[in-house]
Design a protein around this motif. Structure first.
Motif, PDB file in Angstrom:
ATOM      1  N   LEU A 278       0.852  -1.181   0.000  1.00  0.00           N
ATOM      2  CA  LEU A 278       0.000   0.000   0.000  1.00  0.00           C
ATOM      3  C   LEU A 278       0.886   1.228   0.000  1.00  0.00           C
ATOM      4  N   ALA A 279       0.283   2.357  -0.256  1.00  0.00           N
ATOM      5  CA  ALA A 279       0.991   3.635  -0.261  1.00  0.00           C
ATOM      6  C   ALA A 279       0.127   4.633   0.483  1.00  0.00           C
ATOM      7  N   TRP A 280       0.685   5.791   0.748  1.00  0.00           N
ATOM      8  CA  TRP A 280      -0.174   6.909   1.119  1.00  0.00           C
ATOM      9  C   TRP A 280       0.005   7.990   0.063  1.00  0.00           C
ATOM     10  N   GLY A 281      -0.993   8.832  -0.062  1.00  0.00           N
ATOM     11  CA  GLY A 281      -0.920   9.889  -1.062  1.00  0.00           C
ATOM     12  C   GLY A 281      -2.282  10.492  -1.304  1.00  0.00           C
ATOM     13  N   GLY A 282      -2.364  11.312  -2.332  1.00  0.00           N
ATOM     14  CA  GLY A 282      -3.591  12.032  -2.618  1.00  0.00           C
ATOM     15  C   GLY A 282      -4.655  11.158  -3.251  1.00  0.00           C
ATOM     16  N   PRO A 283      -5.884  11.197  -2.728  1.00  0.00           N
ATOM     17  CA  PRO A 283      -6.985  10.499  -3.400  1.00  0.00           C
ATOM     18  C   PRO A 283      -7.183  10.938  -4.842  1.00  0.00           C
ATOM     19  N   MET A 284      -6.652  12.109  -5.183  1.00  0.00           N
ATOM     20  CA  MET A 284      -6.784  12.570  -6.564  1.00  0.00           C
ATOM     21  C   MET A 284      -6.129  11.598  -7.535  1.00  0.00           C
ATOM     22  N   ARG A 285      -5.073  10.872  -7.083  1.00  0.00           N
ATOM     23  CA  ARG A 285      -4.430   9.896  -7.963  1.00  0.00           C
ATOM     24  C   ARG A 285      -5.392   8.776  -8.333  1.00  0.00           C
TER      25      ARG A 285
ATOM     26  N   ARG B  83      -8.061   1.794  -4.689  1.00  0.00           N
ATOM     27  CA  ARG B  83      -9.025   2.320  -3.728  1.00  0.00           C
ATOM     28  C   ARG B  83      -8.292   3.102  -2.634  1.00  0.00           C
ATOM     29  N   ASN B  84      -9.010   4.056  -2.036  1.00  0.00           N
ATOM     30  CA  ASN B  84      -8.521   4.805  -0.876  1.00  0.00           C
ATOM     31  C   ASN B  84      -9.187   4.304   0.392  1.00  0.00           C
ATOM     32  N   PHE B  85      -8.454   4.338   1.488  1.00  0.00           N
ATOM     33  CA  PHE B  85      -9.014   4.055   2.807  1.00  0.00           C
ATOM     34  C   PHE B  85      -8.063   4.643   3.840  1.00  0.00           C
TER      35      PHE B  85
ATOM     36  N   PHE C  19      -4.515   6.228   2.760  1.00  0.00           N
ATOM     37  CA  PHE C  19      -3.880   5.026   2.243  1.00  0.00           C
ATOM     38  C   PHE C  19      -4.457   4.711   0.865  1.00  0.00           C
ATOM     39  N   THR C  20      -3.638   4.050   0.041  1.00  0.00           N
ATOM     40  CA  THR C  20      -4.051   3.579  -1.278  1.00  0.00           C
ATOM     41  C   THR C  20      -3.571   2.144  -1.456  1.00  0.00           C
ATOM     42  N   SER C  21      -4.453   1.291  -1.955  1.00  0.00           N
ATOM     43  CA  SER C  21      -4.043  -0.051  -2.353  1.00  0.00           C
ATOM     44  C   SER C  21      -4.998  -0.532  -3.442  1.00  0.00           C
ATOM     45  N   SER C  22      -4.788  -1.765  -3.870  1.00  0.00           N
ATOM     46  CA  SER C  22      -5.658  -2.365  -4.875  1.00  0.00           C
ATOM     47  C   SER C  22      -6.689  -3.248  -4.188  1.00  0.00           C
ATOM     48  N   THR C  23      -7.796  -3.488  -4.878  1.00  0.00           N
ATOM     49  CA  THR C  23      -8.825  -4.352  -4.301  1.00  0.00           C
ATOM     50  C   THR C  23      -8.267  -5.745  -4.031  1.00  0.00           C
ATOM     51  N   GLU C  24      -7.394  -6.235  -4.897  1.00  0.00           N
ATOM     52  CA  GLU C  24      -6.798  -7.558  -4.696  1.00  0.00           C
ATOM     53  C   GLU C  24      -5.949  -7.580  -3.434  1.00  0.00           C
TER      54      GLU C  24
ATOM     55  N   TRP D  65      -5.148  17.513  10.276  1.00  0.00           N
ATOM     56  CA  TRP D  65      -5.142  16.060  10.433  1.00  0.00           C
ATOM     57  C   TRP D  65      -6.395  15.574  11.134  1.00  0.00           C
ATOM     58  N   THR D  66      -6.905  14.459  10.666  1.00  0.00           N
ATOM     59  CA  THR D  66      -8.086  13.871  11.276  1.00  0.00           C
ATOM     60  C   THR D  66      -7.737  13.285  12.643  1.00  0.00           C
ATOM     61  N   GLU D  67      -8.736  13.091  13.477  1.00  0.00           N
ATOM     62  CA  GLU D  67      -8.524  12.445  14.768  1.00  0.00           C
ATOM     63  C   GLU D  67      -8.854  10.954  14.705  1.00  0.00           C
ATOM     64  N   THR D  68      -9.418  10.512  13.581  1.00  0.00           N
ATOM     65  CA  THR D  68      -9.682   9.091  13.328  1.00  0.00           C
ATOM     66  C   THR D  68      -9.390   8.838  11.851  1.00  0.00           C
ATOM     67  N   PRO D  69      -9.208   7.576  11.449  1.00  0.00           N
ATOM     68  CA  PRO D  69      -8.939   7.281  10.031  1.00  0.00           C
ATOM     69  C   PRO D  69     -10.192   7.220   9.151  1.00  0.00           C
ATOM     70  N   PHE D  70     -11.335   7.634   9.660  1.00  0.00           N
ATOM     71  CA  PHE D  70     -12.571   7.603   8.875  1.00  0.00           C
ATOM     72  C   PHE D  70     -12.492   8.624   7.743  1.00  0.00           C
TER      73      PHE D  70
END
Length: 331
Positions: A83-90, A104-106, A219-224, A284-289
């Motif tokens: 996984l990576a972190w980065g902009g949901p715009m990607r 997907r982003n989460f 976070f960004t990763s693939s569905t797989e 920064w958020t206080e939760t990962p939601f």
């Protein structure tokens, strides 16, 4: 799912059984996480590693450093990172190119815009409509800051395409050009803001964080990969939740001391001032939601900027279900 519902999941989720945690740790695979580039507004991601919050949830996480933001998602697709972190715009761009994209982003972390407009002299009554007639230097390194700014300029009643805008200089070059009188206003993030204030070169005219919650980093990763490493990613989300709660409750000076090794070129006092500014803005958020409102505000900006031609939608690009699973019956 509403933001209030998400917060309740996190609050209640920490009340589960320790036995479940022990069992899950027996089967964890090591995880590689890809960094897009080093930035102050990514500080919570480094704090999770420095504090050992992932390790405390039973998953070993290795940081793969990076310098080119666009390559972070490619590392995931190539299988060199889980996984990576980065902009949901990607991910929005990926779905624009291919509606069947597996990305997907989460796990939200930065949900406000971390950029600023600076001018040489104080201008406390500045509004975005005042950009008319000024020479503006915008960020060249990444596209999102302009996409969101141009949308806000439109909302202020000004046509952003008619601005006198310099687009091909780095933030460091723009700061030097501002000091030299070649530009009237520049767009930058930390640590350039604090550096400018320390030297008396510039003053903050506008904080883009005030535009409201905006999907900036997750976070960004693939569905797989999200299926294959579901237990590990859920453990990471629990660790990240602890990091974000600690981050919100901890003075900037203590955070800067913890993260000094990640920012060797920044004096600790300057790093602390950068972090304090961002904390005050609620960056920064206080939760990962991940709030759908934050996604929609980003999506709208990209659409008006012409970066995308359709709305892929939150459900097609983001996943809060993983977080709900992670926090259910956990402490």
């Amino acid at each position: 799912m509403s933001a209030q519902h998400g917060a309740r999941i996190l609050r209640d989720g920490f009340r589960g059984c320790k036995r479940c945690a022990t069992l899950s740790r027996m089967t964890m695979h090591p995880i590689t996480i890809q960094e897009p580039f080093r930035a102050v507004f990514y500080a919570p991601f480094y704090a999770a590693l420095a504090r050992g919050d992932y390790a405390a949830e039973g998953v070993e996480v290795t940081l793969r450093t990076g310098t080119i933001p666009a390559n972070a998602k490619d590392a995931v697709l190539a299988g060199v990172a889980d996984l990576a972190w980065g902009g949901p715009m990607r991910i929005l761009l990926a779905h624009e190119a291919d509606p069947a994209s597996p990305l997907r982003n989460f796990g939200a972390v930065v949900m406000r815009d971390p950029f600023f407009l600076l001018g040489r002299a104080p201008r406390p009554e500045f509004t975005l409509a005042d950009l008319a007639g000024l020479r503006l230097g915008t960020v060249a390194e990444v596209p999102t800051p302009w996409w969101t700014l141009q949308e806000d300029i439109r909302q202020a009643g000004l046509d952003p395409t008619g601005l006198d805008r310099v687009t091909d200089r780095s933030m460091a070059e723009n700061l030097a050009a501002l000091a030299a009188g070649e530009l009237d206003v520049i767009q930058v993030f930390e640590p350039f803001v604090t550096l400018a204030e320390e030297t008396g070169a510039a003053h903050v005219w506008h904080s883009a964080a005030h535009r409201g919650v905006t999907g900036y980093t997750s976070f960004t990763s693939s569905t797989e990969r999200m299926q294959a490493r579901r237990a590990e990613f859920k453990a990471m989300l629990r660790g990240l939740a602890k990091t974000l709660a600690w981050f919100a409750a901890t003075p900037a000076e203590a955070i800067a001391a913890l993260l000094a090794d990640y920012y060797p070129d920044l004096p600790p006092a300057r790093l602390a001032r950068c972090i304090a500014r961002y904390k005050a803005l609620g960056l920064w958020t206080e939760t990962p939601f991940y709030p759908e409102e934050a996604f929609t505000r980003l999506e709208t900006a990209m659409l008006s900027a012409g970066a995308i031609t359709r709305r892929p939608g939150f459900a097609a690009t983001a996943d809060n279900g993983l977080l709900a699973e992670a926090m259910a019956g956990w402490q």
